[in-house]
Every structure is written in C-alpha cells, then in structure tokens.
Write an enzyme that holds these catalytic residues in place. Structure first.
Site, PDB file in Angstrom:
ATOM      1  CB  ALA A  58      66.817  36.189  35.277  1.00 35.02           C
ATOM      2  CG  PHE A  59      69.969  33.451  31.830  1.00 36.02           C
ATOM      3  CD1 PHE A  59      71.001  33.948  31.051  1.00 36.02           C
ATOM      4  CD2 PHE A  59      68.663  33.606  31.373  1.00 36.02           C
ATOM      5  CE1 PHE A  59      70.748  34.592  29.841  1.00 36.02           C
ATOM      6  CE2 PHE A  59      68.397  34.253  30.169  1.00 36.02           C
ATOM      7  CZ  PHE A  59      69.439  34.745  29.404  1.00 36.02           C
ATOM      8  CE  LYS A  83      63.710  28.215  40.479  1.00 43.69           C
ATOM      9  NZ  LYS A  83      64.848  28.562  39.619  1.00 43.69           N
ATOM     10  N   GLY A 139      62.685  38.268  35.962  1.00 48.23           N
ATOM     11  CA  GLY A 139      62.515  37.333  34.853  1.00 48.23           C
ATOM     12  C   GLY A 139      61.573  37.901  33.815  1.00 48.23           C
ATOM     13  CB  SER A 140      59.829  36.289  31.003  1.00 45.95           C
ATOM     14  OG  SER A 140      59.002  35.315  31.624  1.00 45.95           O
ATOM     15  CD  GLN A 142      54.674  33.070  28.808  1.00 44.71           C
ATOM     16  OE1 GLN A 142      55.695  33.260  28.147  1.00 44.71           O
ATOM     17  NE2 GLN A 142      53.846  32.076  28.567  1.00 44.71           N
ATOM     18  N   GLY A 144      56.416  36.505  35.356  1.00 41.06           N
ATOM     19  CA  GLY A 144      56.177  37.472  36.418  1.00 41.06           C
ATOM     20  C   GLY A 144      54.708  37.661  36.732  1.00 41.06           C
ATOM     21  CD  GLU A 161      63.157  45.515  39.251  1.00 39.44           C
ATOM     22  OE1 GLU A 161      63.062  45.942  38.071  1.00 39.44           O
ATOM     23  OE2 GLU A 161      63.157  46.264  40.239  1.00 39.44           O
ATOM     24  CB  CYS A 195      65.828  43.481  31.814  1.00 38.35           C
ATOM     25  SG  CYS A 195      66.797  44.095  33.198  1.00 38.35           S
ATOM     26  CB  THR A 196      68.910  47.792  30.762  1.00 41.09           C
ATOM     27  OG1 THR A 196      70.158  47.080  30.825  1.00 41.09           O
ATOM     28  CG2 THR A 196      68.286  47.862  32.142  1.00 41.09           C
TER      29      THR A 196
END
Length: 404
Positions: A58-59, A83, A139-140, A142, A144, A161, A195-196
């Site tokens: 993720a970004f 990726k 990532g999200s 949704q 995931g 994750e 995410c934390t």
C-alpha cells in the site's frame, strides 16, 4: 507519500533492521526431528522455499512493508514479484535499483527481486496466477477480501494485512501524561494514515474529562507544514480522495450526534492538509465509530469500567492492534488473557502504533489473520514436508497395524 522526514527515515531504518534480522534468521531456520513409534525409523520436518511469491503493498508504507516480506522471503530462498502502490512508483523503483545492484555485485541475478508498476489490474492478475503460490497483500479489507477469494480459488496461500479500528483503553489509574504523549503520535502520526492509527480512545469516566482537555491542548501544539522541513510534526493526506473521505466522515459523525472537540476542517493551504480531529459525544456502537476512515480522526468514548471498555474494543470487525494504559496488574493480565483484547497486537502502556520487527505483525478478524516480520512468520514463505525415513530392513506399519 507525504509523511514527515523523521517517519520516512524511521521507515527506511525498519527495512535495514529487518535485513539484519533476516541475515541471522538464515542460519536459524529449523525443522524438527521427532520420535518415531516404529523401530528403525526417523521422523523429520523439512522446510523448503515456495518458489516465486507475489507481494502487493500500500501507499502508506512504501518501503518498510515490502522490506518485511522481501528480506525474510529471500532468507527462505524465494524469489519475488512486487507490485507497489500506483501512487508511489518512484520510491519502489529506487528500492529495486538498490536491491538489484547489491544482488549483482554478489553474482546473483537482479531479477530475484522484480517490480511491476501499475494499477489494480496488475494486482488482480497476480492473484490469479498459479505461478505465485503465495500472495502477500497489504491494503483495505474490501480489496483484501477479493484477493483472498481469488487466491483461494486456485488453492494458493495468502498473507493478509488489512484494516484496523484500533483503540486505546484508559483505566482510572492510568498515567495521564503518558497517555496523552502516546495518543498524540498514535492518532496523528502519518496524518492518521497507518493501519495501526488510534481511531478510538475509550477512557474511564473518572479520567475522561482530564484526558479530553489535555489531548486538545496537545493537539493545539502540533506543528503542521512541509513534511520535509525539520520540526514539522504533521503533513498532508496522500490524495484528494483522502481529503474527501475525511470531510464525509466528519459530516457523518455530526449527523450521528458527534461533537467536534478539535479540528474538523480542511486547512486553507496548498496541498491535501486537514486538521487533526477529536470527536466526542458518539455512542460506542455508532456506525461511523465502527467504520475505519483512513484519516486523522479519533472518537473519544466514556466507559464505566475496564470490562466495558474491553467489550467495546472487541465489538468492531477489525482486530489489528490495541492498547491499555493502567497501573493495575489485574487489568494487565485480564487485557492480554483469553477474555481480553481479541487483536493480533495487544499493548500495555504504549500506544497502538510503533511495532517492533522482532514480533510478528498482523491482526485477526477482518484484518485478515496474516503475520509479517518477526517471530515464526518465516514459515509462511516456505512449504513444510514431514519425512519418514526407514533405515532398517524391516517394514513395520504405524499404529501397530498388521498387513501380512
């Protein structure tokens, strides 16, 4: 991606640290020799590389999360295709150039660590590719879920994750100064795009007012500005879409009875800057409280007891990280025990963010159940074989079966 310089430096250091960890791990990957019930037999566990694995990141952590997977996967003997996020390609290109140069200087192919830049279509192709026995996705929730279904359909493996709706519980005996210092970084670090990140503060009713008052004062001292400038504590959101989601969440919180205690608006300056925000007055089960908004918004809730706070911590769908501040040993062991936090990361007197590489990182429920970084997470990057070796001239069967 917009994070401040000290956080960016810390992220690079995390990659360096996990490389050190993986070097040591490369001499410690173990199998087991188990006692066999059959005379003249040995029972051995062997671990071998999976082959080529896919890593989708993720970004918000364009360096460290790849590093967790990359370093350990290489120590396990795997090659990998990465990726990276479509909005942070230059960072990933820089990383791959460094890795390729190191590999080639050591007479190894640079393509051991390969990179593909692109959008969701590239990631979807990877999840459907049977040549990639493992997909590690960050990532999200949704997205995931789609990754999990695609990979499972071909009987592949996943490390997921995903999202977090992380809470700090504040008991009535907590050190409030420590709470405020910890919560400040956990709530507004990376502009709430971890995410934390702490999304909920659940404070005991006896200390609720003091915590809210002191947290608002701490928020007023946050230095907002160019993330590359020394002294800046808080930078912009990553995209305009992030700003729109922030504003939509603020309006939804107001509709559901929320009171904006601090912030709540876009900052009038160039870039995707928004005010770090504290919202009170909402019920613990309000829809907006249960939704993860990837922005610097924290909902502060008032609980009557630690038991009630633990129940509220556990009632959300995500289960990544959690924290309690208390001086009471009984609270500590209740919190980390079977009736305590149901998250993958369960902290005491430290915030929800800032995980160390030595422990396995990941969460339960809608966070996906995956684990990365330390502990025994290396096992996910390998395949296990149970080997029975007969070194005798006899052929006894297990369980004493006679077939003669």
């Amino acid at each position: 991606m917009g994070k401040i310089l000290p956080e960016g430096e810390g992220e690079v250091q995390e990659y360096i640290d996990i490389c050190d960890y993986a070097v040591g791990l490369s001499r410690m990957i173990e199998g087991k020799v188990l006692p066999s019930e059959r005379p003249g037999h040995a029972l051995i566990e062997m671990w071998n590389p999976l082959g080529t694995i896919g890593i989708i990141t993720a970004f918000n952590f364009p360096v460290a999360v790849y590093g967790w997977n990359n370093a350990i996967a290489m120590a396990c003997g795997d090659t990998m295709i990465w990726k990276s996020a479509g909005t942070t390609p230059l960072t990933s290109i820089a990383i791959i150039k460094i890795l390729s140069s190191v590999l080639e200087k050591n007479n190894l192919p640079g393509a051991i660590c390969s990179l593909i830049c692109g959008g969701p279509d590239v990631g979807e192709s990877m999840t459907n590719d049977t040549r990639l026995p493992l997909i590690s996705f960050t990532g999200s929730t949704q997205v995931g879920l789609k990754v999990a279904l695609n990979v499972q359909q071909r009987f592949g493996k996943t490390i997921l994750e995903l999202g977090g709706n992380n809470a700090i519980i504040i008991a009535d005996d907590a050190d409030i100064k420590m709470v405020v210092s910890s919560a400040l970084f956990a709530c507004v670090g990376t502009a709430g795009q971890r995410c934390t990140t702490t999304r909920r503060i659940i404070a005991h009713e006896k200390v609720y007012d003091e915590v809210l008052d002191r947290l608002k004062k701490a928020y007023s001292q946050i230095r907002v500005g160019d993330p590359l400038e020394s002294g800046t504590m808080y930078g912009p959101l990553h995209t305009k879409q992030g700003v729109n989601e922030y504003l939509a969440a603020i309006e939804e919180a107001k509709k559901q009875g929320g009171v904006i205690e601090y912030g709540g608006k876009k900052i009038d300056r160039e870039g995707n800057f928004v005010e770090p925000t504290i919202v009170s007055g909402l019920s613990h089960d309000a829809n907006i409280v249960h939704k993860e908004t990837f922005a610097p918004i924290v909902y502060i809730l008032k609980a009557k007891s630690v038991d009630e706070a633990i129940a509220w911590n556990n009632e959300v769908k995500q289960g990544l990280t959690s924290s309690i501040f208390t001086e009471n040993l009984g609270n500590v062991f209740k919190w980390i025990g079977p009736k305590g936090s149901d998250c993958g990361i369960v902290n005491v007197n430290i915030p929800t963010s800032g995980a160390e590489i030595g422990g396995a990182f990941g969460g339960e429920k809608h966070t996906g159940g995956g684990r990365e970084s330390g502990s025994d997470s290396w096992k996910q990057y390998m395949r296990r074989s149970t080997c029975t070796i007969n070194y005798s001239k006899e052929l006894p069967l297990a369980q004493g079966i006679k077939f003669e």
